[in-house]
Structure formats: structure tokens, C-alpha cells
Design a protein around this motif. Sequence first.
Motif, PDB file in Angstrom:
ATOM      1  N   ALA A  25       0.827  -1.206   0.000  1.00  0.00           N
ATOM      2  CA  ALA A  25       0.000   0.000   0.000  1.00  0.00           C
ATOM      3  C   ALA A  25       0.864   1.259   0.000  1.00  0.00           C
ATOM      4  O   ALA A  25       1.972   1.257   0.560  1.00  0.00           O
ATOM      5  CB  ALA A  25      -0.916   0.002   1.222  1.00  0.00           C
ATOM      6  N   THR A  88      -9.912   7.766  -0.113  1.00  0.00           N
ATOM      7  CA  THR A  88      -8.729   7.288  -0.841  1.00  0.00           C
ATOM      8  C   THR A  88      -8.463   5.818  -0.526  1.00  0.00           C
ATOM      9  O   THR A  88      -8.182   5.019  -1.426  1.00  0.00           O
ATOM     10  CB  THR A  88      -7.498   8.142  -0.484  1.00  0.00           C
ATOM     11  OG1 THR A  88      -7.780   9.506  -0.831  1.00  0.00           O
ATOM     12  CG2 THR A  88      -6.259   7.675  -1.207  1.00  0.00           C
ATOM     13  N   TYR A  92      -8.551   2.511  -2.988  1.00  0.00           N
ATOM     14  CA  TYR A  92      -7.397   1.616  -3.048  1.00  0.00           C
ATOM     15  C   TYR A  92      -7.814   0.168  -2.761  1.00  0.00           C
ATOM     16  O   TYR A  92      -7.423  -0.750  -3.482  1.00  0.00           O
ATOM     17  CB  TYR A  92      -6.317   2.069  -2.062  1.00  0.00           C
ATOM     18  CG  TYR A  92      -5.161   1.116  -1.989  1.00  0.00           C
ATOM     19  CD1 TYR A  92      -4.233   1.044  -3.021  1.00  0.00           C
ATOM     20  CD2 TYR A  92      -5.005   0.255  -0.908  1.00  0.00           C
ATOM     21  CE1 TYR A  92      -3.176   0.157  -2.973  1.00  0.00           C
ATOM     22  CE2 TYR A  92      -3.955  -0.638  -0.855  1.00  0.00           C
ATOM     23  CZ  TYR A  92      -3.043  -0.686  -1.887  1.00  0.00           C
ATOM     24  OH  TYR A  92      -2.007  -1.583  -1.844  1.00  0.00           O
ATOM     25  N   ARG A  95      -9.665  -1.323  -5.713  1.00  0.00           N
ATOM     26  CA  ARG A  95      -8.736  -1.696  -6.798  1.00  0.00           C
ATOM     27  C   ARG A  95      -7.960  -2.960  -6.455  1.00  0.00           C
ATOM     28  O   ARG A  95      -7.799  -3.840  -7.285  1.00  0.00           O
ATOM     29  CB  ARG A  95      -7.758  -0.549  -7.092  1.00  0.00           C
ATOM     30  CG  ARG A  95      -8.326   0.568  -7.918  1.00  0.00           C
ATOM     31  CD  ARG A  95      -7.251   1.499  -8.457  1.00  0.00           C
ATOM     32  NE  ARG A  95      -6.288   1.949  -7.463  1.00  0.00           N
ATOM     33  CZ  ARG A  95      -6.428   3.027  -6.698  1.00  0.00           C
ATOM     34  NH1 ARG A  95      -7.501   3.771  -6.796  1.00  0.00           N
ATOM     35  NH2 ARG A  95      -5.480   3.363  -5.841  1.00  0.00           N
ATOM     36  N   GLU A  96      -7.477  -3.034  -5.225  1.00  0.00           N
ATOM     37  CA  GLU A  96      -6.709  -4.214  -4.807  1.00  0.00           C
ATOM     38  C   GLU A  96      -7.589  -5.466  -4.784  1.00  0.00           C
ATOM     39  O   GLU A  96      -7.145  -6.538  -5.173  1.00  0.00           O
ATOM     40  CB  GLU A  96      -6.075  -3.988  -3.435  1.00  0.00           C
ATOM     41  CG  GLU A  96      -4.861  -3.090  -3.483  1.00  0.00           C
ATOM     42  CD  GLU A  96      -3.730  -3.675  -4.295  1.00  0.00           C
ATOM     43  OE1 GLU A  96      -3.196  -4.733  -3.924  1.00  0.00           O
ATOM     44  OE2 GLU A  96      -3.383  -3.082  -5.321  1.00  0.00           O
TER      45      GLU A  96
END
Length: 142
Positions: A25, A88, A92, A95-96
Amino acid sequence: MPARWPAPLEIPRALADDPTFASRAPAALVCALTRDVMRNPAVVARTGRSYERAAIEAHVDALGRDPVATGVTLTREDVAPNRAMRETIERYVEREAARTNANANANANAREDASETRRTNDEEAEEEEDETNDGEAVETSE
């Protein structure tokens, strides 16, 4: 008026159980105290730094100062939800999770293809063996 805190983010089990998730990350999404991706990001108003809520509150309760800017004294009133950071982190994590699912699907397809290839090879080998044994007496040793 006290800040209204959103519920902590739910991180999919596949990501949460992945030991490399936090290390992959972006550093801004990882709490300096817990070393994990923040689920309930809190910003310290006096420094602008973000931490996991429970970790910074425990730190403030115990030491009364910022963990990095140690000369800055803090109270719980200096800690507020960091909604921008939360958004945010949500993006993230989405997407992961999608990347992890795509990789899992690709791996499953590769295993399925390999299994199909083995079955085909086994069937071809059996057919060849049958063809070579047709009409021939098979000797057995006693």
C-alpha cells in the motif's frame, strides 16, 4: 460539538489476510503506529498527520503528545475523522480487491487448463496403449 465518526472500513478477508497487503500500500494509507492500512483514519488537527483512530487515541491517552511531532501536546479533541483519507483508502481497497480477484480467476483458469491437459494426455496414452495391445497376447510372469 464532537466529531461524528463513520464505521471502520471493511477490508475483504483475502486482502486483510494477505501479509503483503500493507507493505504494498502507498505509505500515506498506512498508519505509522500500527503499520497497517487504516480502517478508521483520523487526522491530528494540529499536525495534519493521519493515524488509525484507535491507535492515535490510545497514544494520546497514554502520552498526551503527537507520536512524530513529540513537542506537540494533544488531547482527543485534536483528533478528527479524516474523510478524504477514508475515500482514498476505499478506492485503493476496491482496486486491490479487483486485482486480487482477477489474479485468483487467472490462477483458477490456469489450474483448470492444466488439469484438462493432463486428462487429455492420459486419455491419449490409454488409447495408444490399447492400440499396441490389440490382437497381441499379453504375457504375464508368474
